[in-house]
Design a protein around this motif. Structure first.
Motif, mmCIF file in Angstrom:
data_model
loop_
_atom_site.group_PDB
_atom_site.id
_atom_site.type_symbol
_atom_site.label_atom_id
_atom_site.label_comp_id
_atom_site.label_asym_id
_atom_site.label_seq_id
_atom_site.Cartn_x
_atom_site.Cartn_y
_atom_site.Cartn_z
ATOM 1 N N ILE A 47 39.432 29.854 49.200
ATOM 2 C CA ILE A 47 39.455 30.634 47.970
ATOM 3 C C ILE A 47 40.805 31.323 47.840
ATOM 4 O O ILE A 47 41.246 32.041 48.735
ATOM 5 N N CYS A 49 43.682 33.904 46.515
ATOM 6 C CA CYS A 49 43.799 35.297 46.088
ATOM 7 C C CYS A 49 45.274 35.669 46.067
ATOM 8 O O CYS A 49 46.113 34.950 46.611
ATOM 9 N N VAL A 158 40.544 38.675 45.481
ATOM 10 C CA VAL A 158 40.027 37.428 44.902
ATOM 11 C C VAL A 158 39.591 37.652 43.459
ATOM 12 O O VAL A 158 39.891 36.852 42.562
ATOM 13 N N CYS A 250 32.956 34.535 48.676
ATOM 14 C CA CYS A 250 34.107 34.772 49.562
ATOM 15 C C CYS A 250 33.585 34.914 50.989
ATOM 16 O O CYS A 250 33.087 35.974 51.375
#
Length: 408
Positions: A47, A49, A158, A250
Motif C-alpha cells: 500500500i 503512502c 495512507v 493497511c
C-alpha cells in the motif's frame, strides 16, 4: 391428483428447496474461501503512502472507560506530531472518564443524551465539534485499544495519500490462557486480519472493523454516523464503498485490544456483533445486484464480504445443509447433486480454515489444542441460538473487561 403424482411433486419441490439451500451455503463459503486463501497464498499487496503528514485528530468515543483509558491515551500520544491532537468524547458517562482524559493530555467534550446512546451518536458528536477547526485526517480509536508503534501515523499517511478511508489491523489479545480465548483470538484474526488481507491482496476494498480507522476529513464529515446500529463500523464501510470511497486495509498498522475477562462480557460482545452483522446482511444483499449492474466492483466486493455470516453461523448452516441433504436423499431417493455440493462446501471451508490456521494461527492455537478447539466450536454452535436471540439491550452496551466490573 393421483397419489404417485403427489409424491413426485413433493419430491420435486423438496429437491428444489434443498438445492437452493445448499447453493446459498455454497456461495457464502466460496466468498470466505477466496478471501482466506488469497491471504494465505498470494503475495502481500504493498500500500502506497506519502511522507506528507496532514494534521490529525485521534477521536476516541468513551462510555465509562476510566479504567483503561489512560493506557490508550499514553500509547496514542507516542504517534502524534506537533499539530496533532486527541479528542475524547465522554458519552453518557457515570464515572471519571472525562477527568482521566483531561489528566492524560486529551481534549474532552462531554455528551449527555440518554435517549440516543451508542458509539455512532458519540462519533457524530465528535465530528460536529471538529467542524469548528477541521483537521486533515481523523483516526477513530476505541477507548480500550493500544496502537502499536507508528500505527496511527501510518494510517494517516495512507489516508492522506489515497484520499480514502483506511482500516488498520485491529486484533484481540488473550487476557487468560483458556481454549475459549484462544478460539476467540483466532476467529477475530480470521475476520479482522486474514479475510481483509486476502481481499486487499486481490485489489479489493476493506470492511471497517471499529478501531484504527483513518478518514480524510472531507469523507468523514459527510458520513452518516448518528445512529445506534450494533455494527456501526461495518455499516459505515458498506455505505462508503457504495458512495465511491471504499476503505483500504493497511496491514502494517496494528491496533490491539484485550478480550473480556468474564464469560458474560465475551458473550455480550459476541451476541452484539452477531445480531448486528445479521441485520446488515439484508442491506448488503439488496445492494449487490445494483452494484454489479452498475459495474461498481469495490462496492459489490464489500457487499459480498458482508454476506458471509459469522463463522459459528456459517458452520451451523453447513452442518444443516449436510444433514438435511443426507436425510432427504435417503428418504426420498433424491439425486445426489445437493448432497455432493453440501459435502464439497464443508470440505472447502475446512481446507481454507486449516490453511489460515497454518499461516496465521499456530502461534495462538498449537496443534495439540486442535481437538479442544473442535469441541469448543461444537459447544458454541449448540449455544449460539440462545446467545443471538437473547433479550436486546437498548443503547451503548459497554463490553465488560474486568472480572469484577459490572456491565455498563
Amino acid at each position: 391428483m393421483p397419489a404417485t403424482d403427489t409424491i413426485t411433486l413433493l419430491g420435486a419441490v423438496t429437491y428444489t428447496g434443498l438445492l437452493v439451500w445448499v447453493l446459498i451455503t455454497l456461495v457464502m463459503t466460496v466468498v470466505y474461501c477466496i478471501e482466506v486463501l488469497a491471504a494465505a497464498f498470494l503475495p502481500k499487496r504493498q500500500i502506497q503512502c506519502s511522507e506528507e503528514r496532514v494534521p490529525m485528530v485521534v477521536l476516541i468515543p468513551a462510555h465509562n472507560e476510566e479504567a483503561g483509558l489512560a493506557e490508550t491515551l499514553k500509547a496514542s500520544q507516542k504517534g502524534l506530531h506537533p499539530l496533532d491532537r486527541i479528542l475524547v468524547v465522554a458519552d453518557n458517562c457515570t464515572d471519571n472518564t472525562a477527568s482521566v482524559a483531561h489528566r492524560n493530555g486529551a481534549e474532552v467534550i462531554e455528551r449527555n443524551d440518554p435517549d440516543h446512546r451508542g458509539k455512532g451518536y458519540a462519533l457524530d458528536f465528535g465530528v460536529r465539534h471538529l467542524e469548528q477547526n477541521p483537521p486533515g485526517c481523523v483516526v477513530i480509536l476505541d477507548a480500550d485499544c493500544v496502537p502499536e508503534g507508528s500505527a496511527l501515523d501510518r494510517v494517516r499517511q495512507v489516508a492522506g495519500h489515497l484520499g480514502r478511508p483506511v482500516q488498520a489491523r485491529y486484533l484481540m489479545t488473550q487476557s487468560e490462557d483458556t481454549i475459549a480465548q484462544k478460539v476467540s483470538v483466532f476467529t477475530f484474526r480470521l475476520k479482522n486480519w486474514v479475510r481483509l488481507l486476502g481481499v486487499c491482496n486481490l485489489g479489493g476494498p476493506s470492511l471497517l472493523t471499529g478501531s484504527g480507522m483513518a478518514f480524510p476529513w472531507n469523507v468523514l464529515a459527510k458520513a452518516d454516523l448518528a445512529h445506534g446500529h450494533l455494527v456501526e463500523d461495518m455499516k459505515l464501510g458498506l455505505d462508503l464503498a457504495s458512495q465511491g470511497t471504499p476503505p483500504i486495509f493497511c496491514d502494517e498498522a496494528i491496533i490491539l485490544s484485550p478480550l473480556p475477562h468474564s464469560v458474560e462480557g465475551a458473550t455480550t460482545q459476541r451476541s452484539r456483533w452477531v445480531r448486528g452483522h445479521l441485520s446488515l446482511m439484508g442491506a448488503a444483499l439488496s445492494r449487490l445486484p445494483k452494484h454489479l449492474a452498475q459495474g461498481k466492483w469495490s462496492a459489490a466486493a464489500s457487499a459480498a464480504s458482508v454476506l458471509v455470516p459469522p463463522l459459528t453461523i456459517l458452520i451451523f448452516l453447513q452442518g444443516v445443509a449436510v444433514l438435511s441433504a443426507l436425510i432427504l436423499t435417503a428418504l426420498l431417493k433424491l439425486p445426489l447433486i445437493p448432497l455432493g455440493i453440501a459435502f464439497g462446501t464443508l470440505l472447502a471451508f475446512l481446507v481454507a480454515t486449516l490453511a489460515a490456521w497454518w499461516v496465521y494461527g499456530r502461534d495462538v492455537i498449537p496443534a495439540r489444542n486442535l481437538l479442544g478447539l473442535v469441541a469448543h466450536v461444537v459447544m458454541r454452535i449448540a449455544k449460539f441460538p440462545a446467545a443471538v436471540f437473547r433479550p436486546k439491550r437498548a443503547g451503548w452496551a459497554r463490553t465488560e473487561r474486568d472480572a469484577d466490573s459490572s456491565e455498563n
